[in-house]
Design an enzyme around this catalytic site. Sequence first.
Site, PDB file in Angstrom:
ATOM      1  N   LYS A 125     -23.988  23.484  35.971  1.00 46.63           N
ATOM      2  CA  LYS A 125     -22.816  22.923  36.649  1.00 46.63           C
ATOM      3  C   LYS A 125     -23.041  22.744  38.150  1.00 46.63           C
ATOM      4  O   LYS A 125     -22.096  22.730  38.939  1.00 46.63           O
ATOM      5  CB  LYS A 125     -21.568  23.784  36.420  1.00 46.63           C
ATOM      6  N   ARG A 206     -24.664  24.833  44.236  1.00 47.82           N
ATOM      7  CA  ARG A 206     -23.312  24.375  44.553  1.00 47.82           C
ATOM      8  C   ARG A 206     -22.479  25.591  44.943  1.00 47.82           C
ATOM      9  O   ARG A 206     -22.793  26.717  44.535  1.00 47.82           O
ATOM     10  CB  ARG A 206     -22.747  23.703  43.295  1.00 47.82           C
ATOM     11  N   HIS A 335      -9.830  20.734  37.057  1.00 50.51           N
ATOM     12  CA  HIS A 335      -9.918  22.196  37.024  1.00 50.51           C
ATOM     13  C   HIS A 335      -8.531  22.815  36.853  1.00 50.51           C
ATOM     14  O   HIS A 335      -7.537  22.255  37.337  1.00 50.51           O
ATOM     15  CB  HIS A 335     -10.553  22.727  38.312  1.00 50.51           C
TER      16      HIS A 335
END
Length: 368
Positions: A125, A206, A335
């Site tokens: 991810k 990230r 999200h």
Amino acid sequence: MEYSPHCHSTQPVKNKLFVFCIMLSLWVYMLYCCVGYCSTTPSFMMEERSSRNPLKHLQKQDLEMFLKSQSGDLLNNESDADSKGDGWEENKGDAAYDEDSGVAGALNGSETKKLPQAIIIGVKKGGTRALLEFLRLHPDIRAVGAEPHFFDRNYEKGLEWYRELMPKTEEGQLTMEKTPSYFVTKEVPARIHAMSKDTKLIVVVRDPVTRAISDYTQTRSKKPDIPSFENLTFKNITANLIDTSWSAVQIGMYARHLEQWLQFFPMSQLLFVSGERLISDPAGEMARVQHFLGLRREVTHKHFHFNPTKGFPCLKRPESNSKPHCLGKTKGRTHPNIHPDVIQRLREFYKPFNKKFYYMTGHDFGWD
């Protein structure tokens, strides 16, 4: 009745002609049989040689089963999103390129399968699929689309099995693969080093908080009945104690995982790509990646088109007027709403890990 000497003299000639015809027929038949037998001999010999090596046959079966399991729509398969190329719509231009180069290689016999010289090893991810698809635009890179998971799940199958998964490359082309779980699997650094100590390694990182939420969102899309993000994050909500055994949290502890890699590889062989910059400035990050891989800069700003609806850059071919190919429906999921106190607690938890990671890599990613 009068005797005729003429008729009597022709009888032996007829008999000889009859015998000659029979012999000629037999000779033609034998010749035909010999030709037929010779034409079948090579295939028989190949089958016999194959039967003498049952292990090779079994390895081939394993390989075919793996490829079958990875086949289908690799770019939009929800069963294992990361490992099967989730997130990119089918790029027909790339497919055509692969077919054309494959035909050319077959004609001149110059293409061979090689073990990868560079691997995208993480993180889940973080943007590994985007980076791989960006790199596949480069004419000097050939990469397998599906994630092989060789060094963490299939290592016992051997390097030849692994090599067979790779695409064919010509002289001067770079072979690549990506499996994000490599970065967090402790056995993998030693195994890659055993294959080649010169392997170049790319890690797409990230913001660990955003990454954890994205990880959870993907899992919840497949298992809607899982506990809430808050419940999985904490061992004890009252005590505010983070559960570091949960993989979504554990993956973001980048400094801890990097320490394992530095036991086998120098920092000069690792490149850390910002997942955020891969979205905001894909051409800039690609310039760094191409330089790291020792390639001429072929993938530039001309290859990207930002789609404000999706919030991600789409790929395009500068020489064509075709529609840009964008991230698929499984990327950019909305999200869930996470309580601000939980996010703040996670940021506090990751802060020392981030600080150490910045120091180790010599780069401040600006997550704090």
